[in-house]
Design an enzyme around this catalytic site. Structure first.
Site, PDB file in Angstrom:
ATOM      1  N   HIS A 194      12.963  -4.983  -0.910  1.00 29.32           N
ATOM      2  CA  HIS A 194      12.076  -3.824  -0.730  1.00 29.32           C
ATOM      3  C   HIS A 194      12.490  -2.610  -1.529  1.00 29.32           C
ATOM      4  CE1 HIS A 194       9.606  -5.362   2.632  1.00 29.32           C
ATOM      5  NE2 HIS A 194      10.699  -6.038   2.948  1.00 29.32           N
ATOM      6  N   LYS A 238       5.348  11.012   4.181  1.00 26.95           N
ATOM      7  CA  LYS A 238       6.284   9.921   3.933  1.00 26.95           C
ATOM      8  C   LYS A 238       7.699  10.446   4.194  1.00 26.95           C
ATOM      9  CE  LYS A 238       4.514   9.711  -0.289  1.00 26.95           C
ATOM     10  NZ  LYS A 238       4.165   8.310  -0.433  1.00 26.95           N
ATOM     11  N   ARG A 239       8.692   9.553   4.162  1.00 29.28           N
ATOM     12  CA  ARG A 239      10.053  10.030   4.336  1.00 29.28           C
ATOM     13  C   ARG A 239      10.396  11.064   3.257  1.00 29.28           C
ATOM     14  NH1 ARG A 239      13.336   7.386   8.246  1.00 29.28           N
ATOM     15  NH2 ARG A 239      14.971   8.748   7.470  1.00 29.28           N
ATOM     16  N   LYS A 274      10.868  10.497  -3.966  1.00 29.94           N
ATOM     17  CA  LYS A 274       9.452  10.610  -3.613  1.00 29.94           C
ATOM     18  C   LYS A 274       8.873  11.941  -4.108  1.00 29.94           C
ATOM     19  CE  LYS A 274       9.966   7.554   0.403  1.00 29.94           C
ATOM     20  NZ  LYS A 274       9.036   6.416   0.291  1.00 29.94           N
ATOM     21  N   THR A 276       2.967   1.964   1.052  1.00 28.85           N
ATOM     22  CA  THR A 276       1.847   1.425   1.824  1.00 28.85           C
ATOM     23  C   THR A 276       0.987   2.591   2.334  1.00 28.85           C
ATOM     24  OG1 THR A 276       3.420   1.292   3.641  1.00 28.85           O
ATOM     25  CG2 THR A 276       2.818  -0.787   2.587  1.00 28.85           C
ATOM     26  N   LYS A 314      -3.158   3.113   2.764  1.00 31.37           N
ATOM     27  CA  LYS A 314      -3.859   3.630   3.960  1.00 31.37           C
ATOM     28  C   LYS A 314      -4.754   4.805   3.582  1.00 31.37           C
ATOM     29  CE  LYS A 314       0.203   2.277   6.485  1.00 31.37           C
ATOM     30  NZ  LYS A 314       1.568   2.690   6.823  1.00 31.37           N
TER      31      LYS A 314
HETATM   32  O1  CBF Z   1       7.892  -2.869   1.336  1.00 33.07           O
HETATM   33  C1  CBF Z   1       7.705  -1.918   2.306  1.00 33.07           C
HETATM   34  C2  CBF Z   1       8.270  -0.585   1.879  1.00 33.07           C
HETATM   35  O2  CBF Z   1       9.678  -0.661   1.981  1.00 33.07           O
HETATM   36  C3  CBF Z   1      10.353   0.569   1.674  1.00 33.07           C
HETATM   37  O3  CBF Z   1       9.922   1.565   2.561  1.00 33.07           O
HETATM   38  C4  CBF Z   1      11.860   0.373   1.904  1.00 33.07           C
HETATM   39  O4  CBF Z   1      12.361   0.698   2.926  1.00 33.07           O
HETATM   40  N1  CBF Z   1      12.603  -0.170   1.010  1.00 33.07           N
HETATM   41  C5  CBF Z   1      10.050   0.974   0.244  1.00 33.07           C
HETATM   42  O5  CBF Z   1      10.686   2.193  -0.057  1.00 33.07           O
HETATM   43  C6  CBF Z   1       8.536   1.079   0.032  1.00 33.07           C
HETATM   44  O6  CBF Z   1       8.248   1.322  -1.310  1.00 33.07           O
HETATM   45  C7  CBF Z   1       7.855  -0.205   0.473  1.00 33.07           C
HETATM   46  O7  CBF Z   1       6.476  -0.056   0.433  1.00 33.07           O
END
Ligand code: CBF
Length: 832
Positions: free
Chosen positions: A367, A558-559, A564, A666, A670
């Protein structure tokens, strides 16, 4: 039988308004133990949740029974996080009884909203990764796929965020404080999980060398099951979360010598394992407790999976045909060594057979490529905490490197990159390498991310195993993120194209032609406006700030993380503020900048960015010279529930990460599905969103991932030059650095300014600033033309069908898991 019990039995099944009302009254008294006059909102929430839960239990058992009878291949989704949020509306909606429930409550003089709002938000995750797991659960159940979620039942979810004097302060999130009506405790489903101790070598019955793990500490993992209601209520799957329980095997030596309390205390301490979720998003912490959490839930899950498998089988060669285990990131990757241990040490399989089975059973999703997020546990820690696993990891590594050595022909650098052990500095186990090697498929979460995996982190592995890496672009469930969160728009869509889109989002493409229909555009705008009013009221409640409903709602939720680039958005906000002040006679498009997101408690820079947003808001929002044309709000405690209010109201969706750094995203999906236009870089899934919605209907800006890579590699980037050549950027930065937003502490933002200047601006905020402002201007110009804006917004909604998590999960099912839908046999009538 007592007539009252009989009547409860019938009520359990009834889905009409009268039946629901009657069972609410019964449940309030007999299950919650309250009288209607004394009941609080929370009591009513528990009542309704228990009554709804009753209505799914028979179907849940039918589903589980059908999987069992068919000996169906199941998929097990192992995830340290499940960000499920509230479940009441979701369950009612998937059962198709939202209106009936509302009316039943109405007849009792209660408002549905009040009852829904009394449910705590189950924040068992940090962000995208955990929410993805929750979307997958919904999609698997909605499509009849035999899928189980396995994770940890944290007593404290992600912290509650409050702002005190503009700073983030963390409070414990006590979602279980008043009980959780959705879960079923399973005190009989209990597995021992060991830590520490040592490994003993011995000869087995045929004289072969064998190992056992002895003198270890033991904890018990106890199961709690939550039913996962699929759309239509046909399939009800299971989310099984583990809670740590102390063993009861007290040492009577302690008792006798008076140290009884000490022994008990030690035992109780072991329950800390499932106490709290680590609040880091895409960042590794390296803490021993975290490693223990990972092993705890993985070991319990594997023991449970093997128990289920052994109900039908007496040998293990069929395991990969009956169980697919998906590793949600490397967090459960220790499971590869654990399955080897269970097969070899406990079930006496030969190493090579066990390895074949293990590899064919596991698959791994990566991820993130951020180096700080790639888990690498110190060898010394694993040796101490999981001594047998360290041996197994060494063995896997030795066998792999020996095989590879011949091919690598003296390329020692490559061999050391492929090794499971990072020998540079303190020796560490690379969990990504272990996950890769122990899985038959490895996937990324967007097309770009998967390509980058092949080129960077897993380049050597990709060369060795060219068929292993594949892409599975993320998706979101349309049930929660459109139907439930945005009733205004989803009702409009259903009146025009029917309700097929709810279970097959590709059907939403039928809206494309409506983009040219002036009446539909008007109705689409009306739905958006309704959502914006709802958000404006929420903003007023949360922050005391009044915002213009007709301003552009420019949303970044978002975080908080430097990659970001909330900072880029803040700099644009300041630049816009200056322009508005400099040109008071211009008729400006009013803008409301909406931010929300938590920072990891130890991430100082992210926390400083939060303070900066709040400080900028304080100045901008109270400056009469901008005539309310610009407002900045930072909403506290962003979670799933807040997202459900914010996302449907957004006009503009900020997806502005440094290209190459956001694996997928994601939130971007949305927001676009809910008719927001994206302003974004060509990063993560934005690239595919552009392909689907059309380049004319999205504002793309900034460097590409390749350009970012080249620029960084050239070493020639000088942010100071960029800043000097852009007066509006320079002015904004000067204001920050001279304390225009922090008169009480003029040096407060020195670290931010430093990072963007002499620090080299690693995230290339200054490099993308000018193009970002150009894209922002284009968005504002377009907003002046409501018909054209709405046309594009409709095209966004209409073209997002591919981003359903149903599609994603189907791809996993077909190309990785080889699992198929099972139709549960419900031999009674209606819901039983
Ligand atoms: O794939 C799901 C999401 O995972 C993360 O939040 C993560 O914790 N590694 C990524 O940062 C996102 O880009 C990703 O959509």
């Amino acid at each position: 039988m007592d007539a009252r019990f009989k009547s409860r039995d019938i009520e359990r099944r009834s889905l009409d308004v009268d039946g629901l009302k009657r069972s609410f009254l019964e449940w309030l008294v007999y299950s919650v133990g309250k009288d209607a006059r004394a009941a609080t909102r929370r009591d009513w929430f528990h009542t309704v949740a228990l009554a709804v839960r009753d209505r799914v239990v028979d179907r849940w058992m039918d589903t589980t029974r059908s999987y069992y009878h068919e000996d169906a291949k199941r998929v097990y989704y192992l995830s340290l996080e499940f960000l499920i949020g509230r479940l009441l509306t979701n369950s009612l909606s998937n059962l198709g009884i939202v209106d009936e429930c509302r009316q039943a409550l109405d007849r009792l003089g209660l408002s549905m909203e009040d009852v829904v709002d009394a449910e705590p938000d189950a924040a068992l995750g940090n962000g995208g990764l955990g929410r993805l797991a929750a979307c997958f659960l919904d999609s698997m159940a909605s499509q009849g796929l035999p899928g189980y979620g396995y994770g940890i039942r944290y007593e404290f979810g992600l912290f509650e965020q409050r702002f005190e004097n503009g700073w983030q302060v963390e409070y414990p999130e006590q979602w279980l404080q008043f009980g959780n009506p959705w879960e079923f405790a399973r005190p009989e489903v209990l597995y021992p999980v060991q830590f520490y101790g040592r490994v003993e070598e011995f000869r087995d019955s045929v004289g072969e060398r064998a190992y056992r793990w002895v003198d270890a500490d033991r904890v018990l993992a106890m199961a709690y099951d939550t039913p996962v209601v699929g759309f239509g209520g046909e399939t009800i799957n299971t989310l099984r979360l583990w809670s740590a329980r102390a063993t009861r095997d007290f040492n009577f030596g302690h008792f006798n010598d008076g140290a009884y309390m000490k022994a008990v205390e030690q035992k109780i301490l072991s329950e800390n394992l499932s106490r709290v979720l680590y609040p880091n998003d895409a960042t590794e912490t390296g803490k021993e407790l975290r490693l223990k959490q990972e092993y705890f839930f993985t070991s319990a899950s594997l023991q449970d999976i093997l128990r289920r498998y052994l109900q039908h089988h007496s040998t293990f060669e069929n395991l990969p045909n009956k169980a697919a285990i998906q590793l949600n990131d490397t967090h459960p990757a220790i499971g590869i060594a654990e399955l080897m241990r269970l097969l070899v040490d406990q079930h006496a399989l030969r190493w090579d057979d066990a390895w074949e089975i293990t590899r064919a059973t596991f698959a791994y999703t990566n991820h993130t490529l951020l180096p700080e997020a790639l888990e690498a546990w110190p060898v010394r820690m694993i040796e101490r905490v999981l001594p047998r696993h360290m041996q197994i990891i060494y063995e896997i590594n030795a066998k792999f490197l020996n095989r590879t050595k011949a091919k690598a022909a003296g390329d020692n650098a490559k061999l050391s990159r492929l090794s499971l052990i990072d020998e540079r500095g303190e020796r560490r186990v690379r969990m990504g390498n272990l996950a890769f090697l122990g899985s038959h498929k490895v996937n990324g979460v967007s097309a770009l991310h998967t390509d980058l995996m092949k080129q960077t982190v897993f380049a050597d592995f990709h060369e060795e195993f060219p068929d292993r890496i594949n892409n599975k672009t993320n998706g979101i469930t349309p049930r929660r993120w459109l139907k439930q969160a945005n009733p205004a728009l989803s009702e409009l869509i259903t009146t025009r194209i029917g309700e097929g889109w709810i279970s097959d989002l590709s059907q939403i493409a039928a809206l494309r032609e409506k983009a040219d229909d002036v009446v539909f555009r008007e109705e689409f705008r009306r739905a958006k406006r309704k959502n914006k009013k709802r958000l404006a009221a929420y903003i007023a409640r949360q922050t005391g700030e009044e915002v213009l409903v007709d301003s552009i709602f420019d949303v970044q939720v978002k975080r908080m993380h430097e990659y970001k680039r909330q900072l880029l958005n803040v700099l644009h906000t300041i630049a816009l503020y200056n322009e508005m002040r400099d040109n008071p006679t211009v008729s400006w498009v009013p803008v409301t900048k909406v931010f929300a997101g938590k920072a990891a408690p130890s991430y100082h820079m992210a926390k400083l960015i939060i303070k900066l947003i709040n400080d900028v808001a304080k100045v901008v929002n109270h400056d009469p010279s901008v005539h309310d044309n610009l407002k900045v709000v930072l909403l506290p405690n962003y979670n799933v529930t807040a997202a459900e209010i914010i996302i449907p109201a957004a006009d503009l969706s900020e997806q502005i990460s440094t290209a190459g750094m956001e694996a997928s995203g994601t939130g971007n999906m949305k927001l676009a599905l809910n008719g927001a236009l994206t302003i974004g870089t060509l990063d993560g899934a934005n690239v595919e969103i552009r392909e689907h919605v059309g380049a004319d209907n999205i504002f793309i800006f900034g460097m590409t991932a390749d350009e970012v890579n080249d620029l960084r590699a050239s070493g020639g980037f000088n942010p100071r030059e960029v800043i000097a050549s852009n007066p509006s950027l320079k002015r904004a930065l000067d204001m920050i650095s001279t304390g225009a937003f922090s008169p009480d502490d003029r040096n407060r933002y020195h670290p931010i300014v430093q990072a963007l200047t002499d620090g080299g601006d690693h995230f290339l905020v200054t490099a993308d600033f000018a193009d970002y402002c150009r894209a922002q201007d284009a968005a504002m110009q377009l907003y002046r033309d409501p018909e054209e804006w709405t046309r594009k917004a409709i095209l966004n909604t209409a073209n997002m069908g591919w981003f359903s998590s149903d599609r994603t999960v189907n791809e996993y099912a077909g190309e990785i898991w080889d699992v198929h839908p099972v139709k549960p046999s419900h031999d009674g009538e209606g819901f039983r």
